[in-house]
Design a protein around this motif. Sequence first.
Motif, mmCIF file in Angstrom:
data_model
loop_
_atom_site.group_PDB
_atom_site.id
_atom_site.type_symbol
_atom_site.label_atom_id
_atom_site.label_comp_id
_atom_site.label_asym_id
_atom_site.label_seq_id
_atom_site.Cartn_x
_atom_site.Cartn_y
_atom_site.Cartn_z
ATOM 1 N N MET A 43 0.810 -1.205 0.000
ATOM 2 C CA MET A 43 0.000 0.000 0.000
ATOM 3 C C MET A 43 0.849 1.263 0.000
ATOM 4 S SD MET A 43 -3.243 -0.848 2.435
ATOM 5 C CE MET A 43 -3.969 0.719 1.960
ATOM 6 N N TYR B 13 -1.533 3.292 -2.424
ATOM 7 C CA TYR B 13 -2.963 3.064 -2.224
ATOM 8 C C TYR B 13 -3.401 3.611 -0.862
ATOM 9 C CZ TYR B 13 -3.164 0.031 -6.299
ATOM 10 O OH TYR B 13 -3.125 -0.452 -7.589
ATOM 11 N N ASP B 14 -4.596 4.185 -0.836
ATOM 12 C CA ASP B 14 -5.175 4.662 0.415
ATOM 13 C C ASP B 14 -5.973 3.572 1.122
ATOM 14 O OD1 ASP B 14 -4.561 7.634 0.166
ATOM 15 O OD2 ASP B 14 -5.631 7.260 -1.701
ATOM 16 N N LEU B 15 -6.531 2.646 0.338
ATOM 17 C CA LEU B 15 -7.417 1.604 0.872
ATOM 18 C C LEU B 15 -7.363 0.414 -0.070
ATOM 19 C CD1 LEU B 15 -9.762 1.164 3.073
ATOM 20 C CD2 LEU B 15 -11.318 1.749 1.218
ATOM 21 N N THR C 290 -11.804 -4.409 4.329
ATOM 22 C CA THR C 290 -11.155 -3.168 3.948
ATOM 23 C C THR C 290 -9.912 -3.018 4.809
ATOM 24 O OG1 THR C 290 -12.598 -1.973 5.505
ATOM 25 C CG2 THR C 290 -13.242 -1.984 3.178
ATOM 26 N N TYR D 77 -6.131 -0.676 5.594
ATOM 27 C CA TYR D 77 -5.323 0.517 5.393
ATOM 28 C C TYR D 77 -4.168 0.480 6.390
ATOM 29 C CZ TYR D 77 -8.410 2.065 9.195
ATOM 30 O OH TYR D 77 -9.120 2.142 10.361
ATOM 31 N N VAL E 178 -10.899 8.322 3.098
ATOM 32 C CA VAL E 178 -11.059 6.905 3.435
ATOM 33 C C VAL E 178 -12.264 6.713 4.345
ATOM 34 C CG1 VAL E 178 -10.010 4.943 4.621
ATOM 35 C CG2 VAL E 178 -8.627 6.346 3.081
#
Length: 300
Positions: A133, A138-140, A259, A261, A271
């Motif tokens: 990530m 990537y944020d999520l 999900t 993060y 997010v």
Amino acid sequence: MDLLALADFNLVARHGGFGRAARAAGRPKATLSRRVAELEGALGLRLFERGARTLKLTEEGRALHERTGLLLAELDETAAAIALGGAKPRGRLRISAPLLFSQVAMGRLAAEFAGKHPEVRLEVTTEDRPVDMVEEGYDLVIRVNPDIDDSLVGRIFLRDRLVVVASPGLGRPAANRAVPAVVRGLSGGDAWTVAAAGGRSRICYEPVLRLSSLIMVRDAVKAGIGAGCLPISLVSHDLTEGTLVHWGDVDGPDIALWTLYPSRRLLSVRVSAFLHHLKQAFPNGSPDELASYVTGRSSP
């Protein structure tokens, strides 16, 4: 540590050079070069390898950029939100989602989210592989039954379950006789253990088709070439319409969609808004809700 010098270092690292960073920020190139040199001196580390025409992060520079770049961006976002008197989602939101969920639901989810939050630039990448990530920005990420990772925070937002189905014209085999089957990829095994009204039983199978997509598997099963093991959300409508028949629920744990993060990051407004959007779409996180969402019908 000088946070302004750290911000200038990340600006140069992000753009891959002093000249490009200076043009993007409208800052003098000499100023950026001096500030980065001061940061290197304060840390006692070389952060960039400087060639005649190239600029490359050292191993230490890469580690510093990965660990501080996102934190500085979040500080900027927090300050901007406070200055505006609210926490309105805005900016880029990058999400990685698995193939099947993307094919059946993500297009509609993304469109609805974009309608609610027009100032967010949503980018969704479809892939089943594990992603880094931080490295890939990537944020999520959304993943199916992910491995435990202490560096990530996660929550289950949706569950699904596997069922064995076939076309009405394909008779269920007698005990210990194999049924032709359509499987995904190089799936192993030679039997499905299912739970039905009469208790648990084994359905032996022999693959006649190997396909890379579960949607292709479903379509081939509907064509009558063999039985298949598929998520209930993908075949719920076909079972209701009678184009497929249910041979039993696969014995085993449910499919869980998570999900995820990074645990070291502050949870951004973007997010949080997307997590809330998922909760509104699937308030109970049940297989029936996903099936209803896929078909566009109200859940029972």
